[in-house]
Structures are given as C-alpha cells and as structure tokens.
Write a protein that holds these residues in place. Structure first.
Motif, mmCIF file in Angstrom:
data_model
loop_
_atom_site.group_PDB
_atom_site.id
_atom_site.type_symbol
_atom_site.label_atom_id
_atom_site.label_comp_id
_atom_site.label_asym_id
_atom_site.label_seq_id
_atom_site.Cartn_x
_atom_site.Cartn_y
_atom_site.Cartn_z
ATOM 1 N N TYR A 8 -2.278 -7.749 0.330
ATOM 2 C CA TYR A 8 -2.178 -6.187 -0.232
ATOM 3 C C TYR A 8 -2.870 -5.226 0.259
ATOM 4 C CZ TYR A 8 -0.228 -9.563 -3.958
ATOM 5 O OH TYR A 8 0.413 -10.572 -4.527
ATOM 6 N N VAL A 35 -1.638 -8.100 -9.777
ATOM 7 C CA VAL A 35 -1.250 -6.959 -8.948
ATOM 8 C C VAL A 35 -0.009 -6.149 -9.600
ATOM 9 C CG1 VAL A 35 -0.186 -6.419 -6.752
ATOM 10 C CG2 VAL A 35 -2.203 -7.589 -6.873
ATOM 11 N N THR A 69 2.662 -4.776 -0.587
ATOM 12 C CA THR A 69 2.689 -5.951 -0.337
ATOM 13 C C THR A 69 2.952 -6.266 1.165
ATOM 14 O OG1 THR A 69 3.246 -6.795 -2.436
ATOM 15 C CG2 THR A 69 3.520 -8.317 -0.933
#
Length: 84
Positions: A78, A54, A72
């Motif tokens: 996420y 990520v 987040t």
C-alpha cells in the motif's frame, strides 16, 4: 483526524496503520511491514488483518468526490497517495 473539513473517528489501530503509511508517504509499504510495526513482529494471526484494516480506513476517509488516499500496489503493498 480531519480530511478537508470532515472530522473522522478512527480506532487506535486504524490510526496507527494510517500514521505508518503517512510516515512513509510516497513509498510502498508491505503487509509484513505493517504487521511488524503496527501489530508486532511476533503477530501470529491472519496477515489478511491488514487488508481488513485498510478497507475500514478507506470506508471512513474516502468519499466519492475526493481522490482515494490509500493506493493498493498489486503484489507489493500500500502507498499513501499524492492526493492525500
């Protein structure tokens, strides 16, 4: 991949993470879900690999003048943001 008029090169795994998030746009996706669907359900490595990917994706797709694409959700996972 394009964001606006910028072409962005992603590895196959980075693309798979972003694609999974896009298929679940607006939903919170857990690390476990990403591990099971992007890696596989038998993955035995460090689950923090999701955070690494990520972060890599964010470095490639986000610039200061644009809103971030991946949010987040602390303690949950996420989410692909509405601004994406």
């Amino acid at each position: 991949m394009l964001r606006g008029d910028r072409e962005i090169s992603l590895t196959a795994r980075e693309f798979a993470v972003l694609e999974y998030l896009a298929r679940h746009a607006g939903e919170v996706v857990t690390k476990r879900e990403l591990l099971e669907h992007v890696w596989d359900f038998e993955f035995e490595g460090d689950p923090n690999i999701v955070e690494v990917y990520v972060a890599r994706i964010r470095r490639k797709i986000d610039v200061a003048s644009e809103p971030p694409m991946i949010d987040t959700i602390r303690g949950a996972g996420y989410r692909l943001s509405d601004a994406a």
